[in-house]
Scaffold this motif. Structure first.
Motif, PDB file in Angstrom:
ATOM      1  N   GLU A  12       0.833  -1.203   0.000  1.00  7.27           N
ATOM      2  CA  GLU A  12       0.000   0.000   0.000  1.00  7.27           C
ATOM      3  C   GLU A  12       0.872   1.259   0.000  1.00  7.27           C
ATOM      4  O   GLU A  12       0.612   2.201  -0.759  1.00  7.27           O
ATOM      5  N   VAL A  13       1.916   1.273   0.818  1.00  5.99           N
ATOM      6  CA  VAL A  13       2.819   2.428   0.875  1.00  5.99           C
ATOM      7  C   VAL A  13       3.555   2.585  -0.442  1.00  5.99           C
ATOM      8  O   VAL A  13       3.675   3.698  -0.973  1.00  5.99           O
ATOM      9  N   LYS A  14       4.031   1.487  -1.011  1.00  8.03           N
ATOM     10  CA  LYS A  14       4.726   1.554  -2.305  1.00  8.03           C
ATOM     11  C   LYS A  14       3.816   2.125  -3.390  1.00  8.03           C
ATOM     12  O   LYS A  14       4.236   2.924  -4.211  1.00  8.03           O
ATOM     13  N   GLN A  15       2.553   1.711  -3.392  1.00  6.09           N
ATOM     14  CA  GLN A  15       1.604   2.189  -4.396  1.00  6.09           C
ATOM     15  C   GLN A  15       1.301   3.674  -4.200  1.00  6.09           C
ATOM     16  O   GLN A  15       1.201   4.421  -5.171  1.00  6.09           O
ATOM     17  N   LEU A  16       1.179   4.108  -2.955  1.00  7.14           N
ATOM     18  CA  LEU A  16       0.931   5.525  -2.682  1.00  7.14           C
ATOM     19  C   LEU A  16       2.084   6.396  -3.181  1.00  7.14           C
ATOM     20  O   LEU A  16       1.866   7.462  -3.757  1.00  7.14           O
ATOM     21  N   ILE A  17       3.292   5.929  -2.977  1.00 10.31           N
ATOM     22  CA  ILE A  17       4.463   6.688  -3.426  1.00 10.31           C
ATOM     23  C   ILE A  17       4.515   6.708  -4.950  1.00 10.31           C
ATOM     24  O   ILE A  17       4.752   7.751  -5.567  1.00 10.31           O
ATOM     25  N   LYS A  18       4.256   5.570  -5.552  1.00 13.63           N
ATOM     26  CA  LYS A  18       4.271   5.460  -7.014  1.00 13.63           C
ATOM     27  C   LYS A  18       3.228   6.379  -7.652  1.00 13.63           C
ATOM     28  O   LYS A  18       3.486   7.020  -8.663  1.00 13.63           O
ATOM     29  N   ASP A  19       2.063   6.461  -7.042  1.00  8.87           N
ATOM     30  CA  ASP A  19       0.977   7.303  -7.551  1.00  8.87           C
ATOM     31  C   ASP A  19       1.178   8.780  -7.249  1.00  8.87           C
ATOM     32  O   ASP A  19       0.424   9.617  -7.714  1.00  8.87           O
ATOM     33  N   GLY A  20       2.177   9.098  -6.428  1.00 11.33           N
ATOM     34  CA  GLY A  20       2.439  10.481  -6.080  1.00 11.33           C
ATOM     35  C   GLY A  20       1.570  11.011  -4.961  1.00 11.33           C
ATOM     36  O   GLY A  20       1.536  12.204  -4.698  1.00 11.33           O
ATOM     37  N   ARG A  21       0.849  10.131  -4.290  1.00 12.36           N
ATOM     38  CA  ARG A  21      -0.033  10.566  -3.207  1.00 12.36           C
ATOM     39  C   ARG A  21       0.690  10.610  -1.870  1.00 12.36           C
ATOM     40  O   ARG A  21       0.202  11.184  -0.918  1.00 12.36           O
ATOM     41  N   LYS A  22       1.871   9.984  -1.783  1.00 14.16           N
ATOM     42  CA  LYS A  22       2.671  10.054  -0.564  1.00 14.16           C
ATOM     43  C   LYS A  22       4.044  10.568  -0.969  1.00 14.16           C
ATOM     44  O   LYS A  22       4.851   9.843  -1.539  1.00 14.16           O
ATOM     45  N   LYS A  23       4.267  11.830  -0.696  1.00 13.27           N
ATOM     46  CA  LYS A  23       5.481  12.505  -1.126  1.00 13.27           C
ATOM     47  C   LYS A  23       6.605  12.342  -0.099  1.00 13.27           C
ATOM     48  O   LYS A  23       7.777  12.324  -0.452  1.00 13.27           O
ATOM     49  N   PHE A  24       6.251  12.214   1.161  1.00 14.89           N
ATOM     50  CA  PHE A  24       7.227  12.129   2.239  1.00 14.89           C
ATOM     51  C   PHE A  24       7.207  10.754   2.885  1.00 14.89           C
ATOM     52  O   PHE A  24       6.139  10.169   3.074  1.00 14.89           O
ATOM     53  N   VAL A  25       8.388  10.251   3.210  1.00 14.88           N
ATOM     54  CA  VAL A  25       8.502   8.972   3.906  1.00 14.88           C
ATOM     55  C   VAL A  25       9.418   9.153   5.111  1.00 14.88           C
ATOM     56  O   VAL A  25      10.211  10.080   5.159  1.00 14.88           O
ATOM     57  N   ARG A  26       9.276   8.267   6.052  1.00 17.48           N
ATOM     58  CA  ARG A  26      10.212   8.240   7.178  1.00 17.48           C
ATOM     59  C   ARG A  26      11.475   7.543   6.705  1.00 17.48           C
ATOM     60  O   ARG A  26      11.498   6.888   5.659  1.00 17.48           O
ATOM     61  N   VAL A  27      12.524   7.664   7.484  1.00 18.28           N
ATOM     62  CA  VAL A  27      13.826   7.135   7.082  1.00 18.28           C
ATOM     63  C   VAL A  27      13.778   5.628   6.868  1.00 18.28           C
ATOM     64  O   VAL A  27      14.291   5.124   5.866  1.00 18.28           O
ATOM     65  N   ASP A  28      13.149   4.894   7.764  1.00 17.93           N
ATOM     66  CA  ASP A  28      13.105   3.437   7.623  1.00 17.93           C
ATOM     67  C   ASP A  28      12.295   3.003   6.408  1.00 17.93           C
ATOM     68  O   ASP A  28      12.668   2.059   5.700  1.00 17.93           O
ATOM     69  N   GLU A  29      11.199   3.703   6.114  1.00 16.77           N
ATOM     70  CA  GLU A  29      10.400   3.389   4.921  1.00 16.77           C
ATOM     71  C   GLU A  29      11.205   3.659   3.651  1.00 16.77           C
ATOM     72  O   GLU A  29      11.188   2.870   2.712  1.00 16.77           O
ATOM     73  N   GLY A  30      11.903   4.783   3.622  1.00 22.14           N
ATOM     74  CA  GLY A  30      12.709   5.137   2.455  1.00 22.14           C
ATOM     75  C   GLY A  30      13.847   4.171   2.213  1.00 22.14           C
ATOM     76  O   GLY A  30      14.152   3.826   1.073  1.00 22.14           O
ATOM     77  N   ALA A  31      14.474   3.713   3.285  1.00 17.52           N
ATOM     78  CA  ALA A  31      15.563   2.753   3.147  1.00 17.52           C
ATOM     79  C   ALA A  31      15.068   1.461   2.514  1.00 17.52           C
ATOM     80  O   ALA A  31      15.721   0.894   1.634  1.00 17.52           O
ATOM     81  N   ILE A  32      13.903   1.026   2.924  1.00 20.44           N
ATOM     82  CA  ILE A  32      13.320  -0.188   2.347  1.00 20.44           C
ATOM     83  C   ILE A  32      12.908   0.064   0.903  1.00 20.44           C
ATOM     84  O   ILE A  32      13.185  -0.734   0.013  1.00 20.44           O
ATOM     85  N   THR A  57       9.960  14.408  14.346  1.00 23.63           N
ATOM     86  CA  THR A  57       9.809  13.505  13.217  1.00 23.63           C
ATOM     87  C   THR A  57      10.724  13.953  12.079  1.00 23.63           C
ATOM     88  O   THR A  57      10.820  15.134  11.780  1.00 23.63           O
ATOM     89  N   VAL A  58      11.374  12.989  11.431  1.00 21.79           N
ATOM     90  CA  VAL A  58      12.216  13.274  10.273  1.00 21.79           C
ATOM     91  C   VAL A  58      11.525  12.686   9.050  1.00 21.79           C
ATOM     92  O   VAL A  58      11.232  11.491   9.003  1.00 21.79           O
ATOM     93  N   LEU A  59      11.253  13.549   8.068  1.00 25.95           N
ATOM     94  CA  LEU A  59      10.616  13.113   6.837  1.00 25.95           C
ATOM     95  C   LEU A  59      11.548  13.380   5.663  1.00 25.95           C
ATOM     96  O   LEU A  59      12.293  14.360   5.660  1.00 25.95           O
ATOM     97  N   ILE A  60      11.494  12.510   4.665  1.00 26.77           N
ATOM     98  CA  ILE A  60      12.319  12.621   3.474  1.00 26.77           C
ATOM     99  C   ILE A  60      11.409  12.802   2.267  1.00 26.77           C
ATOM    100  O   ILE A  60      10.462  12.052   2.077  1.00 26.77           O
ATOM    101  N   ASN A  61      11.717  13.785   1.435  1.00 29.78           N
ATOM    102  CA  ASN A  61      10.948  14.073   0.233  1.00 29.78           C
ATOM    103  C   ASN A  61      11.426  13.130  -0.880  1.00 29.78           C
ATOM    104  O   ASN A  61      12.565  13.240  -1.347  1.00 29.78           O
ATOM    105  N   THR A  62      10.567  12.220  -1.318  1.00 29.24           N
ATOM    106  CA  THR A  62      10.967  11.223  -2.320  1.00 29.24           C
ATOM    107  C   THR A  62      11.164  11.843  -3.704  1.00 29.24           C
ATOM    108  O   THR A  62      11.968  11.340  -4.488  1.00 29.24           O
ATOM    109  N   LYS A  63      10.472  12.921  -3.999  1.00 26.51           N
ATOM    110  CA  LYS A  63      10.642  13.563  -5.310  1.00 26.51           C
ATOM    111  C   LYS A  63      12.036  14.161  -5.436  1.00 26.51           C
ATOM    112  O   LYS A  63      12.667  14.062  -6.485  1.00 26.51           O
ATOM    113  N   ILE A  64      12.539  14.762  -4.379  1.00 20.88           N
ATOM    114  CA  ILE A  64      13.890  15.321  -4.395  1.00 20.88           C
ATOM    115  C   ILE A  64      14.921  14.206  -4.493  1.00 20.88           C
ATOM    116  O   ILE A  64      15.900  14.322  -5.233  1.00 20.88           O
ATOM    117  N   ILE A  65      14.694  13.108  -3.779  1.00 25.26           N
ATOM    118  CA  ILE A  65      15.615  11.962  -3.849  1.00 25.26           C
ATOM    119  C   ILE A  65      15.666  11.416  -5.268  1.00 25.26           C
ATOM    120  O   ILE A  65      16.737  11.136  -5.800  1.00 25.26           O
TER     121      ILE A  65
END
Length: 76
Positions: A12-32, A57-65
């Protein structure tokens, strides 16, 4: 005893990121998501200037990555 992180991100998280609906992830989610270790992903996020601190809370912007990673693509 050490901290054991999750082995995989939920579909579900992977699909949200792929669809652009989840722009920010936590460090552990991003590492995975990017198949990296937590420390390597955090260092990459710092270099890309994609880290946001919101209270404790530390959030990472996946679009910038994603944009930052494109700079390392091999041109053949």
């Amino acid at each position: 005893m050490g901290y054991m992180r999750k082995k995989e991100c939920s579909e579900e998280v992977k699909q949200l990121i792929k669809d652009g609906r989840k722009k920010f992830v936590r460090v552990d989610e991003g590492a995975i998501l990017y198949s990296m270790g937590v420390h390597t992903f955090r260092k990459l996020a710092d270099e890309a200037r994609a880290v946001y601190h919101i209270k404790k809370t530390v959030l990472i912007n996946t679009k910038i990555i994603d944009e930052y990673l494109e700079h390392f693509r091999d041109e053949i």
